[in-house]
Design an enzyme around this catalytic site. Structure first.
Site, mmCIF file in Angstrom:
data_model
loop_
_atom_site.group_PDB
_atom_site.id
_atom_site.type_symbol
_atom_site.label_atom_id
_atom_site.label_comp_id
_atom_site.label_asym_id
_atom_site.label_seq_id
_atom_site.Cartn_x
_atom_site.Cartn_y
_atom_site.Cartn_z
ATOM 1 N N GLY A 1 -28.528 -30.126 39.171
ATOM 2 C CA GLY A 1 -29.560 -29.848 40.161
ATOM 3 C C GLY A 1 -30.263 -31.107 40.629
ATOM 4 O O GLY A 1 -30.577 -31.262 41.813
ATOM 5 N N SER B 1 -30.413 -25.612 29.354
ATOM 6 C CA SER B 1 -29.187 -25.741 30.157
ATOM 7 C C SER B 1 -29.167 -27.112 30.832
ATOM 8 O O SER B 1 -29.313 -27.240 32.056
ATOM 9 C CB SER B 1 -29.131 -24.621 31.197
ATOM 10 O OG SER B 1 -29.052 -23.365 30.573
ATOM 11 N N GLY C 1 -26.870 -29.343 31.432
ATOM 12 C CA GLY C 1 -25.838 -29.635 32.426
ATOM 13 C C GLY C 1 -26.198 -29.098 33.795
ATOM 14 O O GLY C 1 -25.988 -29.764 34.822
ATOM 15 N N ASP C 2 -26.734 -27.886 33.845
ATOM 16 C CA ASP C 2 -27.187 -27.303 35.111
ATOM 17 C C ASP C 2 -28.325 -28.119 35.710
ATOM 18 O O ASP C 2 -28.363 -28.370 36.914
ATOM 19 C CB ASP C 2 -27.666 -25.866 34.891
ATOM 20 C CG ASP C 2 -26.523 -24.876 34.810
ATOM 21 O OD1 ASP C 2 -25.565 -24.999 35.594
ATOM 22 O OD2 ASP C 2 -26.602 -23.966 33.970
ATOM 23 N N SER C 3 -29.271 -28.511 34.864
ATOM 24 C CA SER C 3 -30.444 -29.227 35.359
ATOM 25 C C SER C 3 -30.071 -30.607 35.889
ATOM 26 O O SER C 3 -30.585 -31.048 36.923
ATOM 27 C CB SER C 3 -31.496 -29.348 34.253
ATOM 28 O OG SER C 3 -31.960 -28.070 33.867
#
Length: 402
Positions: free
Chosen positions: A172, A165, A167-169
């Site tokens: 973050g 993932s 994009g999430d990382s």
């Protein structure tokens, strides 16, 4: 060692990957991160990729070094507890759909009244403002909006997704950076005796689609300056050659990045193609990109005569950047990662009759010579509820039981 964020306290309201990744990074470097989970199931990540046992290794990875408390934000008491805890914290992390906290009455005004110095870091699909701000969306959608997905895969096939993932990382990472940036600015103001940060300065607004877009290098200026629309190039990188994955005769493939002008000459001599090394049309990257298919064919002919180990040894001796394509098994056995404490082992429930020793990726970046030791690999659901409510809010056991 004293960690850089010792003394910083973070209230994490996030689920899934984005906000918890930011919380993990802050926790890795010493912040006390209090993760708020819902009653019953807790963070849904506890069950993602759960092959056995009761808690996934994904949850252990992203929620290491944190404390877990259970609060029901659907209740008045749960929402009051969040505000009261925010009053005792430096940073609040959240990745709800925009408007959710406000619907619960946890507005910027309420948080500012409780804690005028609180840094609020918000992660959402499209940001807190703009015509798409109220739309839901996971990283898969945001990566597509950010231009990332369009460049992943082969040109003759539909776009694909990378296996994590990303994009999430990335979001973050930006959230953690933004939080620390605001902490630094707050400290500078205090030392100068200036006014505290205004609410807008204390609000870090991270959008998943913008986080992906920011990683797209010159995608936008190339289009606006030259009219160039980047396309998928498979294992290649647009405008850079030769750089690709090449098959060996033992079933493995290797990565060779011989695209530097000086490196290219050594590279071609090494694969017994001095004619290509001497070709003036290939002296610069632009010419090599035009003839990328010819170059890749010549390189594949050479790698196909060797095993992975043989080819890498020859290339290494010649100073040509190259490497194997590692699997998880390769990484665990690698001496370089081991020497920097990048695989750290803990005993956890892996679903067997007895707990198992499991390796987890260490803390990045390294401070000193080795990765900082991980302190814990993720709390049990609600493990620290009593401790946190007692120490920060003065709640007795009897009051918590009511």
């Amino acid at each position: 060692m004293t960690l850089p964020l010792d003394g910083v306290r973070v209230l994490e309201l996030g689920n899934y990957i984005a906000a918890p990744t930011a919380g993990r990074m802050l926790a890795d470097f010493g912040a006390e991160v209090i993760k708020v989970e819902r009653p019953g199931a807790g963070d849904e990540l506890r069950n993602w990729r759960l092959y056995a046992g009761t808690t996934s290794m994904l949850f252990h990875t992203i929620n290491r070094n944190k404390k877990s408390i259970v609060l029901d934000l659907r209740t008045e008491q749960g929402r009051k507890d969040v505000v009261d805890l925010a009053a005792e914290c430096d940073i609040l992390l959240e990745n709800f759909r925009p408007g959710t906290l406000e619907k619960w009455g946890i507005t910027s005004e309420v948080l500012t009244e409780a804690n005028p110095d609180l840094i609020v870091t918000r992660i959402s699909a499209f940001g807190q403002t703009g015509p798409m701000s109220d739309r839901p969306g996971f990283a898969a959608v945001a990566e597509a909006y950010g231009g990332f997905r369009n460049l992943v895969g082969d040109p003759d096939r539909p776009p694909v997704r990378v296996g994590v993932s990303i994009g999430d990382s990335i979001a973050g990472l930006y959230a953690a950076f933004g939080s620390v940036m605001a902490l630094f600015q707050r400290q500078v103001r205090r030392q100068a005796g200036s006014a505290s940060l205004a609410a807008g300065e204390r609000t870090i607004d991270v959008a998943l689609n913008e986080s992906s877009l920011s990683m797209m290098e010159s995608l936008i200026p190339d289009y606006l300056a030259y009219g160039v629309e980047r396309e998928r190039t498979g294992g290649r990188m647009e405008g850079i050659a030769p750089s690709n994955a090449y098959p060996c005769n033992d079933g493995h493939a290797i990565i060779i990045a011989g695209n530097g002008d000086a490196i290219f000459h050594r590279y071609m001599d090494t694969i017994d193609r001095p004619d290509l090394a001497a070709d003036p049309d290939l002296a610069t990257n632009a010419g090599r990109w035009r003839r990328r298919d010819e170059l890749d064919s010549a390189i594949s002919d050479w790698t196909g005569l060797h095993s992975r180990a043989e080819a890498l040894a020859i290339l290494d001796k010649a100073g040509v950047p190259s490497g194997p394509i590692y699997t998880a098994a390769d990484i665990v056995a690698d001496e370089q990662y081991a020497s920097r404490n990048m695989i750290q082992r803990f005993t956890v429930d892996a679903g067997g009759d007895e707990p198992a020793e499991v390796g987890f990726v260490g803390v990045v970046p390294v401070i000193g010579e080795q990765s900082i030791p991980i302190r814990s690999v993720g709390p049990e659901l609600g493990e620290h509820t009593r401790e946190v409510l007692a120490s920060l809010l003065g709640r007795t056991d009897e009051e918590q039981d009511d």
